[in-house]
Design a protein around this motif. Structure first.
Motif, PDB file in Angstrom:
ATOM      1  N   ILE A 211       0.869  -1.221  -0.096  1.00 23.96           N
ATOM      2  CA  ILE A 211       0.095  -0.031  -0.289  1.00 23.96           C
ATOM      3  C   ILE A 211       0.705   1.028   0.091  1.00 23.96           C
ATOM      4  O   ILE A 211       1.561   1.510   0.948  1.00 23.96           O
ATOM      5  CB  ILE A 211      -0.968   0.185   1.274  1.00 23.96           C
ATOM      6  CG1 ILE A 211      -1.555  -1.531   1.493  1.00 23.96           C
ATOM      7  CG2 ILE A 211      -1.877   1.246   1.264  1.00 23.96           C
ATOM      8  CD1 ILE A 211      -2.390  -1.864   0.327  1.00 23.96           C
TER       9      ILE A 211
ATOM     10  N   THR B 276      -6.904   3.861  -3.345  1.00 28.79           N
ATOM     11  CA  THR B 276      -6.990   4.734  -1.958  1.00 28.79           C
ATOM     12  C   THR B 276      -7.220   3.654  -0.943  1.00 28.79           C
ATOM     13  O   THR B 276      -8.624   3.318  -0.838  1.00 28.79           O
ATOM     14  CB  THR B 276      -7.714   5.900  -1.577  1.00 28.79           C
ATOM     15  OG1 THR B 276      -7.242   6.866  -2.652  1.00 28.79           O
ATOM     16  CG2 THR B 276      -7.494   6.327  -0.344  1.00 28.79           C
TER      17      THR B 276
ATOM     18  N   PHE C 177      10.592  18.187   3.918  1.00 29.15           N
ATOM     19  CA  PHE C 177       9.888  18.058   5.202  1.00 29.15           C
ATOM     20  C   PHE C 177       9.392  16.500   5.418  1.00 29.15           C
ATOM     21  O   PHE C 177       9.252  15.952   4.362  1.00 29.15           O
ATOM     22  CB  PHE C 177       8.903  18.975   5.476  1.00 29.15           C
ATOM     23  CG  PHE C 177       7.819  19.196   4.188  1.00 29.15           C
ATOM     24  CD1 PHE C 177       6.763  18.264   4.190  1.00 29.15           C
ATOM     25  CD2 PHE C 177       8.057  20.013   2.970  1.00 29.15           C
ATOM     26  CE1 PHE C 177       6.055  18.470   3.040  1.00 29.15           C
ATOM     27  CE2 PHE C 177       7.445  20.051   1.820  1.00 29.15           C
ATOM     28  CZ  PHE C 177       6.020  19.096   2.079  1.00 29.15           C
TER      29      PHE C 177
ATOM     30  N   PHE D 159      15.227   9.091   2.873  1.00 28.02           N
ATOM     31  CA  PHE D 159      15.118   7.942   1.861  1.00 28.02           C
ATOM     32  C   PHE D 159      16.041   6.934   2.173  1.00 28.02           C
ATOM     33  O   PHE D 159      15.598   5.824   2.088  1.00 28.02           O
ATOM     34  CB  PHE D 159      15.713   8.627   0.405  1.00 28.02           C
ATOM     35  CG  PHE D 159      14.777   9.236  -0.151  1.00 28.02           C
ATOM     36  CD1 PHE D 159      13.553   9.033  -0.309  1.00 28.02           C
ATOM     37  CD2 PHE D 159      15.180  10.686  -0.969  1.00 28.02           C
ATOM     38  CE1 PHE D 159      12.460   9.752  -1.033  1.00 28.02           C
ATOM     39  CE2 PHE D 159      14.190  11.210  -1.538  1.00 28.02           C
ATOM     40  CZ  PHE D 159      12.966  10.774  -1.783  1.00 28.02           C
TER      41      PHE D 159
HETATM   42  C1  LIG Z   1       9.633  18.382  -0.942  1.00 25.23           C
HETATM   43  C2  LIG Z   1      10.298  17.193  -0.202  1.00 25.23           C
HETATM   44  C3  LIG Z   1      11.696  16.785  -0.648  1.00 25.23           C
HETATM   45  C4  LIG Z   1      12.237  15.972   0.091  1.00 25.23           C
HETATM   46  N1  LIG Z   1      13.660  15.631  -0.252  1.00 25.23           N
HETATM   47  C5  LIG Z   1      14.308  14.490   0.607  1.00 25.23           C
HETATM   48  C6  LIG Z   1      15.515  14.231  -0.085  1.00 25.23           C
HETATM   49  O1  LIG Z   1      16.264  14.784  -0.968  1.00 25.23           O
HETATM   50  N2  LIG Z   1      16.357  13.125   0.734  1.00 25.23           N
HETATM   51  C7  LIG Z   1      15.695  12.582   1.621  1.00 25.23           C
HETATM   52  O2  LIG Z   1      16.137  11.613   2.110  1.00 25.23           O
HETATM   53  N3  LIG Z   1      14.101  12.710   1.953  1.00 25.23           N
HETATM   54  C8  LIG Z   1      13.393  13.649   1.562  1.00 25.23           C
HETATM   55  N4  LIG Z   1      12.219  13.841   1.851  1.00 25.23           N
HETATM   56  C9  LIG Z   1      11.537  12.942   2.643  1.00 25.23           C
HETATM   57  C10 LIG Z   1      11.384  11.848   1.860  1.00 25.23           C
HETATM   58  O3  LIG Z   1      10.790  12.176   0.580  1.00 25.23           O
HETATM   59  C11 LIG Z   1      10.295  10.905   2.646  1.00 25.23           C
HETATM   60  O4  LIG Z   1      10.819  10.547   3.640  1.00 25.23           O
HETATM   61  C12 LIG Z   1      10.267   9.586   1.472  1.00 25.23           C
HETATM   62  O5  LIG Z   1       9.534   9.945   0.693  1.00 25.23           O
HETATM   63  C13 LIG Z   1       9.306   8.367   2.493  1.00 25.23           C
HETATM   64  O6  LIG Z   1       8.961   7.531   1.815  1.00 25.23           O
HETATM   65  P1  LIG Z   1       7.636   6.736   1.907  1.00 25.23           P
HETATM   66  O7  LIG Z   1       7.639   5.735   0.883  1.00 25.23           O
HETATM   67  O8  LIG Z   1       7.416   6.132   3.232  1.00 25.23           O
HETATM   68  O9  LIG Z   1       6.458   7.984   1.818  1.00 25.23           O
HETATM   69  P2  LIG Z   1       5.938   8.687   0.606  1.00 25.23           P
HETATM   70  O10 LIG Z   1       6.990   8.883  -0.287  1.00 25.23           O
HETATM   71  O11 LIG Z   1       5.097   9.776   1.227  1.00 25.23           O
HETATM   72  O12 LIG Z   1       4.825   7.570  -0.073  1.00 25.23           O
HETATM   73  C14 LIG Z   1       3.896   7.174   0.377  1.00 25.23           C
HETATM   74  C15 LIG Z   1       3.043   6.843  -0.754  1.00 25.23           C
HETATM   75  O13 LIG Z   1       1.813   6.407  -0.269  1.00 25.23           O
HETATM   76  C16 LIG Z   1       0.391   6.784  -0.772  1.00 25.23           C
HETATM   77  N5  LIG Z   1      -0.643   6.657  -0.041  1.00 25.23           N
HETATM   78  C17 LIG Z   1      -0.964   7.312   1.165  1.00 25.23           C
HETATM   79  N6  LIG Z   1      -1.897   6.858   1.706  1.00 25.23           N
HETATM   80  C18 LIG Z   1      -2.663   5.930   0.908  1.00 25.23           C
HETATM   81  C19 LIG Z   1      -3.690   5.125   0.650  1.00 25.23           C
HETATM   82  N7  LIG Z   1      -4.648   5.092   1.885  1.00 25.23           N
HETATM   83  N8  LIG Z   1      -3.637   4.083  -0.142  1.00 25.23           N
HETATM   84  C20 LIG Z   1      -2.871   4.004  -1.247  1.00 25.23           C
HETATM   85  N9  LIG Z   1      -1.833   4.883  -1.446  1.00 25.23           N
HETATM   86  C21 LIG Z   1      -1.498   5.752  -0.202  1.00 25.23           C
HETATM   87  C22 LIG Z   1       0.827   8.259  -1.197  1.00 25.23           C
HETATM   88  O14 LIG Z   1       0.039   8.893  -2.257  1.00 25.23           O
HETATM   89  C23 LIG Z   1       2.222   8.240  -1.490  1.00 25.23           C
HETATM   90  O15 LIG Z   1       2.655   7.973  -2.822  1.00 25.23           O
HETATM   91  C24 LIG Z   1      11.550  15.112   0.909  1.00 25.23           C
HETATM   92  C25 LIG Z   1      10.260  15.301   1.445  1.00 25.23           C
HETATM   93  C26 LIG Z   1       9.668  16.349   0.937  1.00 25.23           C
HETATM   94  C27 LIG Z   1       8.270  16.721   0.926  1.00 25.23           C
END
Ligand SMILES: Cc1cc2nc3c(=O)[nH]c(=O)nc-3n(C[C@H](O)[C@H](O)[C@H](O)COP(=O)(O)OP(=O)(O)OC[C@H]3O[C@@H](n4cnc5c(N)ncnc54)[C@H](O)[C@@H]3O)c2cc1C
Length: 411
Positions: free
Chosen positions: A12, A138, A348, A390
Motif C-alpha cells: 500500500i 486509496t 519535510f 530516503f
Molecule cells: C519536498 C520534499 C523533498 C524531500 N527531499 C528529500 C531528499 O532529498 N532526501 C531524503 O532523504 N528525503 C527527502 N524527503 C523526505 C522523503 O521524501 C520521505 O521521507 C520519503 O518519501 C518517505 O517515503 P515513503 O515511501 O515512506 O512515503 P511517501 O514517499 O510519502 O509515499 C507514500 C505513498 O503512499 C500513498 N498513499 C498514502 N495513503 C494511501 C492509501 N490510503 N492508499 C494508497 N496509497 C496511499 C501516497 O500517495 C504516496 O505516494 C523530502 C520530502 C519532501 C516533502
C-alpha cells in the motif's frame, strides 16, 4: 485476486519505501506483488526531492554514527541498518547503472543531478520483476478474515495474503483511523524539518546571509544545535535550525511553535571569550568598529550587531567597556521570539506514526498481526535533512519486502 495461483503481497503506497519493498518482495518469485497507490503517480516525492535532484542517501558508512541522525527510531534502526545500510544503497543503484556522487556535506545524489534517474531505475527494476501497479486506489480499511487480508478500496474489496503498509506520513491522527481499527497504536503525528518565523526580525534586509558558526538554543529547554543559520524572509533557517526543529519536534508542537531561541553567532565561543576578543580589538585596532573584520562573521551581520549597540560610526578607542559587554552578550546570547513555523521546501517529514514497539525490527512485521509489514515514513521514524529519510525508506522497504516474501517467517 482470489483465483491467482501465487499468493499475493499487497503493497500500500507507491512511494520510495513501497516501490523498493515491492521490488524486493518480488525477487524470489513466490508471490504476486501488487502496489496500490492513491494518486495518479508513483514516486512523486522522489521526483521533487532534493530540489529535483533527489538526495538519495548520505555518505555515512558507520551505522553507529548513521543512527544519530534520526531523532525518532535511533535504537531500532541499528537492527534495520545492519540488514541494509547506506553502502548497500550505493551498491544497489550502482549495480543498476546509477552512479551516486557525494557533495562536500556528505549528501549523495545521482551524478545526473536529476531525480528522474532514480525514478526510471526503480520503475525499470519493478517492471523487470513483474510488479503490478494500480494507481488511484486509496485504501480505506483492512479486515483480517481466515488468515487473509481484505482490503477496502474506493470501489472494490480485494484479498491479499500479506500486506506491506508504506503510505508515508499523514499530518492528521484521524487519517490513521484504518490502522487504528486493527489496534495499531499511532504516535501523534507532528511536522519535522521546518523553519522558524520571526515577526519584525532585527535581521530584516539581510535575507540570504548565512551565519556560518552559530548555535541555536531553545530557551527553557535542553535543545541546542550548532551549525550554519540562514536568514530568510520569514525568519531563520539553515542546518542548525532544521536539525533543531527535528530533535525538538514534539516539544515545539506542544508550545504551538511560540517560543524563544538564544542565538550565538560566535559558536562555540562563550560570552567571556568573545568579550576578550572585543577588548583586544579595543586596545589594538585603529579602524572604525564597523569596518573591522570580526571573526568569521559576514560584514553585514557584524554591522547589524554594531548598530544594535550604536557603535557603527565609532572607533574602537571610543567604545566603552559597557558597550563591549553588551556586544559580547548579544553576539553570544541574542534572545529572539519565534512566532510560528514555515515549510522547508527542500525536505519535510512527519514525526510520529506506527509505534515501533509493535514491530519486529528484524522483519518489519507487526508483532501480533502476522503477515502485516511496514516500511518508510508511516513508522515512527524520521531523520534530519541530508538523505537520511530516503535511506530509511530503502532500508525498511528492503526488510519488509524480503521478509514478507519468505514462505514463512523463520525469525
Ligand atoms: C519536498 C520534499 C523533498 C524531500 N527531499 C528529500 C531528499 O532529498 N532526501 C531524503 O532523504 N528525503 C527527502 N524527503 C523526505 C522523503 O521524501 C520521505 O521521507 C520519503 O518519501 C518517505 O517515503 P515513503 O515511501 O515512506 O512515503 P511517501 O514517499 O510519502 O509515499 C507514500 C505513498 O503512499 C500513498 N498513499 C498514502 N495513503 C494511501 C492509501 N490510503 N492508499 C494508497 N496509497 C496511499 C501516497 O500517495 C504516496 O505516494 C523530502 C520530502 C519532501 C516533502
Amino acid at each position: 485476486m482470489k483465483s491467482q495461483l501465487k499468493p499475493t503481497i499487497a503493497v500500500i503506497g507507491g512511494g520510495a519505501a513501497g516501490v523498493f519493498a515491492a521490488i524486493h518482495a518480488s525477487y524470489n518469485g513466490r508471490y504476486k506483488v501488487v502496489v496500490f497507490e492513491r494518486s495518479s503517480k508513483l514516486l512523486s516525492k522522489v521526483k521533487v526531492s532534493g530540489g529535483g535532484r533527489c538526495n538519495v542517501t548520505h555518505a555515512c558508512f558507520n551505522n553507529g554514527v548513521l543512527v544519530t541522525n534520526y531523532p525518532r527510531g535511533q535504537r531500532e534502526l541499528a537492527g534495520t541498518f545492519s540488514q541494509f545500510t547506506t553502502s548497500d544503497t550505493v551498491r544497489w543503484f550502482e549495480n543498476r547503472g546509477v552512479h551516486l556522487k557525494t557533495e562536500s556535506d556528505g549528501r549523495m545524489f545521482p551524478s545526473s543531478n536529476n531525480s528522474e534517474t532514480i525514478i526510471e531505475c526503480l520503475l525499470r527494476e519493478a517492471e523487470k520483476c513483474g510488479v503490478h501497479f494500480f494507481l488511484q486506489h486509496t485504501l480505506s480499511n483492512i479486515f483480517c478474515i481466515n488468515d487473509k487480508f481484505h482490503l477496502k478500496f474506493n470501489a472494490a474489496t480485494l484479498e491479499a495474503d500479506k500486506i506491506i503498509v508504506a503510505v508515508g506520513g499523514y499530518p492528521q491522527l484521524s487519517q490513521y483511523a484504518w490502522l487504528q481499527n486493527l489496534d495499531i497504536e499511532i504516535i501523534r503525528p507532528v511536522p519535522s524539518l521546518f523553519t522558524f518565523n520571526i515577526k519584525n526580525s532585527v535581521f530584516k534586509g539581510l535575507e540570504g546571509v548565512v551565519m556560518e558558526q552559530a548555535s541555536v538554543k531553545i530557551q527553557n529547554s535542553n535543545f541546542i544545535m550548532e551549525g550554519p543559520v540562514l536568514i530568510t524572509h520569514w525568519g531563520l533557517s539553515g542546518p542548525a535550525v532544521l536539525k533543531l526543529s527535528a530533535f525538538a519536534a514534539l516539544w515545539l508542537a506542544d508550545v504551538n511553535y511560540t517560543f524563544n531561541i538564544i542565538l550565538n553567532v560566535m559558536a562555540p565561543n562563550k560570552q567571556d571569550v568573545v568579550r576578550q576578543m572585543l577588548l583586544n580589538l579595543k586596545l589594538t585596532e585603529s579602524k572604525k568598529v564597523a569596518n573591522t573584520k570580526f571573526a568569521n562573521l559576514s560584514s553585514s551581520i557584524w554591522l547589524r550587531y554594531c548598530t544594535m549597540v550604536n557603535a557603527e560610526d565609532k572607533y574602537w578607542s571610543d567604545i566603552s567597556n559597557q558597550t563591549i559587554n553588551k556586544l559580547a552578550e548579544l553576539l553570544t546570547g541574542f534572545v529572539m521570539a519565534i512566532d510560528g513555523k514555515s515549510v522547508n521546501k527542500e525536505e519535510f517529514v512527519t514525526a510520529g506514526g506506527v509505534n515501533l514497539k509493535q514491530i519486529n525490527h528484524k522483519t518489519n512485521e507487526h508483532k501480533s498481526i502476522k503477515g502485516l509489514f511496514f516500511a518508510g515514513e508511516v513508522l515512527n521514524v524520521d531523520g534530519i535533512t541530508g538523505g537520511f529519510n530516503f535511506q530509511h525508506a530503502w532500508s525498511s522497504g528492503y526488510i519488509a519486502g524480503i521478509h514478507a516474501s519468505m514462505p514463512e517467517n523463520p525469525l
